[in-house]
Design a protein around this motif. Structure first.
Motif, PDB file in Angstrom:
ATOM      1  N   GLU A   8       3.491  -1.331  17.135  1.00 44.62           N
ATOM      2  CA  GLU A   8       2.415  -1.050  18.089  1.00 44.62           C
ATOM      3  C   GLU A   8       2.183  -2.255  18.984  1.00 44.62           C
ATOM      4  OE1 GLU A   8      -1.877   0.995  17.751  1.00 44.62           O
ATOM      5  OE2 GLU A   8      -1.745  -0.909  16.682  1.00 44.62           O
ATOM      6  N   ILE A   9       1.854  -1.970  20.231  1.00 46.49           N
ATOM      7  CA  ILE A   9       1.366  -3.000  21.139  1.00 46.49           C
ATOM      8  C   ILE A   9      -0.151  -2.951  21.009  1.00 46.49           C
ATOM      9  CG2 ILE A   9       1.288  -3.824  23.522  1.00 46.49           C
ATOM     10  CD1 ILE A   9       3.906  -2.088  23.925  1.00 46.49           C
ATOM     11  N   GLU A  10      -0.694  -3.849  20.199  1.00 54.67           N
ATOM     12  CA  GLU A  10      -2.131  -3.816  19.940  1.00 54.67           C
ATOM     13  C   GLU A  10      -2.936  -4.079  21.194  1.00 54.67           C
ATOM     14  OE1 GLU A  10      -3.444  -6.101  16.613  1.00 54.67           O
ATOM     15  OE2 GLU A  10      -2.719  -4.563  15.239  1.00 54.67           O
ATOM     16  N   SER A  11      -2.450  -4.992  22.026  1.00 55.07           N
ATOM     17  CA  SER A  11      -3.151  -5.280  23.275  1.00 55.07           C
ATOM     18  C   SER A  11      -2.144  -5.737  24.322  1.00 55.07           C
ATOM     19  CB  SER A  11      -4.211  -6.370  23.076  1.00 55.07           C
ATOM     20  OG  SER A  11      -3.603  -7.577  22.672  1.00 55.07           O
ATOM     21  N   LEU A  12      -2.401  -5.317  25.552  1.00 58.62           N
ATOM     22  CA  LEU A  12      -1.601  -5.743  26.696  1.00 58.62           C
ATOM     23  C   LEU A  12      -2.557  -5.968  27.853  1.00 58.62           C
ATOM     24  CD1 LEU A  12       1.091  -6.269  28.168  1.00 58.62           C
ATOM     25  CD2 LEU A  12       1.152  -3.807  28.684  1.00 58.62           C
ATOM     26  N   ARG A  13      -2.555  -7.188  28.366  1.00 56.01           N
ATOM     27  CA  ARG A  13      -3.416  -7.527  29.494  1.00 56.01           C
ATOM     28  C   ARG A  13      -2.555  -8.091  30.615  1.00 56.01           C
ATOM     29  NH1 ARG A  13      -6.051  -8.817  24.821  1.00 56.01           N
ATOM     30  NH2 ARG A  13      -8.013  -7.720  24.539  1.00 56.01           N
ATOM     31  N   ILE A  14      -2.818  -7.635  31.830  1.00 53.62           N
ATOM     32  CA  ILE A  14      -2.112  -8.088  33.019  1.00 53.62           C
ATOM     33  C   ILE A  14      -3.125  -8.741  33.951  1.00 53.62           C
ATOM     34  CG2 ILE A  14      -0.660  -7.419  34.980  1.00 53.62           C
ATOM     35  CD1 ILE A  14       0.718  -6.759  32.369  1.00 53.62           C
ATOM     36  N   PHE A  15      -2.783  -9.941  34.445  1.00 52.70           N
ATOM     37  CA  PHE A  15      -3.662 -10.695  35.329  1.00 52.70           C
ATOM     38  C   PHE A  15      -2.938 -11.011  36.634  1.00 52.70           C
ATOM     39  CE2 PHE A  15      -4.731 -11.697  30.976  1.00 52.70           C
ATOM     40  CZ  PHE A  15      -6.104 -11.606  30.948  1.00 52.70           C
ATOM     41  N   GLU A  24      -5.737  -3.470  31.225  1.00 54.77           N
ATOM     42  CA  GLU A  24      -5.870  -3.730  29.799  1.00 54.77           C
ATOM     43  C   GLU A  24      -5.543  -2.448  29.052  1.00 54.77           C
ATOM     44  OE1 GLU A  24      -8.795  -5.970  26.752  1.00 54.77           O
ATOM     45  OE2 GLU A  24      -9.778  -4.640  28.187  1.00 54.77           O
ATOM     46  N   GLY A  25      -4.609  -2.538  28.136  1.00 55.75           N
ATOM     47  CA  GLY A  25      -4.248  -1.408  27.292  1.00 55.75           C
ATOM     48  C   GLY A  25      -4.346  -1.823  25.837  1.00 55.75           C
ATOM     49  N   LEU A  26      -4.879  -0.938  25.009  1.00 55.52           N
ATOM     50  CA  LEU A  26      -5.036  -1.204  23.585  1.00 55.52           C
ATOM     51  C   LEU A  26      -4.386  -0.085  22.790  1.00 55.52           C
ATOM     52  CD1 LEU A  26      -8.813  -2.213  23.650  1.00 55.52           C
ATOM     53  CD2 LEU A  26      -6.843  -3.750  23.625  1.00 55.52           C
ATOM     54  N   GLY A  27      -3.726  -0.432  21.700  1.00 55.55           N
ATOM     55  CA  GLY A  27      -3.124   0.567  20.824  1.00 55.55           C
ATOM     56  C   GLY A  27      -2.008   1.350  21.489  1.00 55.55           C
ATOM     57  N   LEU A  28      -1.135   0.685  22.213  1.00 60.69           N
ATOM     58  CA  LEU A  28      -0.065   1.351  22.961  1.00 60.69           C
ATOM     59  C   LEU A  28       1.163   1.570  22.083  1.00 60.69           C
ATOM     60  CD1 LEU A  28      -0.307  -0.790  26.198  1.00 60.69           C
ATOM     61  CD2 LEU A  28      -1.394   1.412  25.758  1.00 60.69           C
TER      62      LEU A  28
END
Length: 75
Positions: A8-15, A24-28
């Motif tokens: 799982e991708i628990e968190s993904l943040r793009i700045f 921001e994506g959670l639980g991907l």
């Protein structure tokens, strides 16, 4: 071997380059092409350029590993 498979991708943040959060994506799901950033923010498509990401990745050994880097967006 334990820890080899991404579960799982628990968190993904793009700045953007100024540090503004674009996504921001959670639980991907790492197996879904629909998961993740599509190059849009709430205001619409973002311009081409370099963006910074931070991700928390959970592997099959249940250990979360954190990574960051940059990605170039092309349209």
């Amino acid at each position: 071997a334990g820890g080899d498979d991404l579960e799982e991708i628990e968190s993904l943040r793009i700045f953007d380059r100024w540090g503004r959060l674009m996504y921001e994506g959670l639980g991907l799901s790492p197996k879904s092409m629909e998961s993740g950033w599509d190059g849009y923010s709430r205001q619409g498509p973002v311009p081409e350029g370099v963006y910074v990401y931070q991700a928390g990745l959970r592997f099959d050994d249940q250990i979360v590993r954190y990574t960051s880097g940059s990605v170039m967006l092309f349209r």
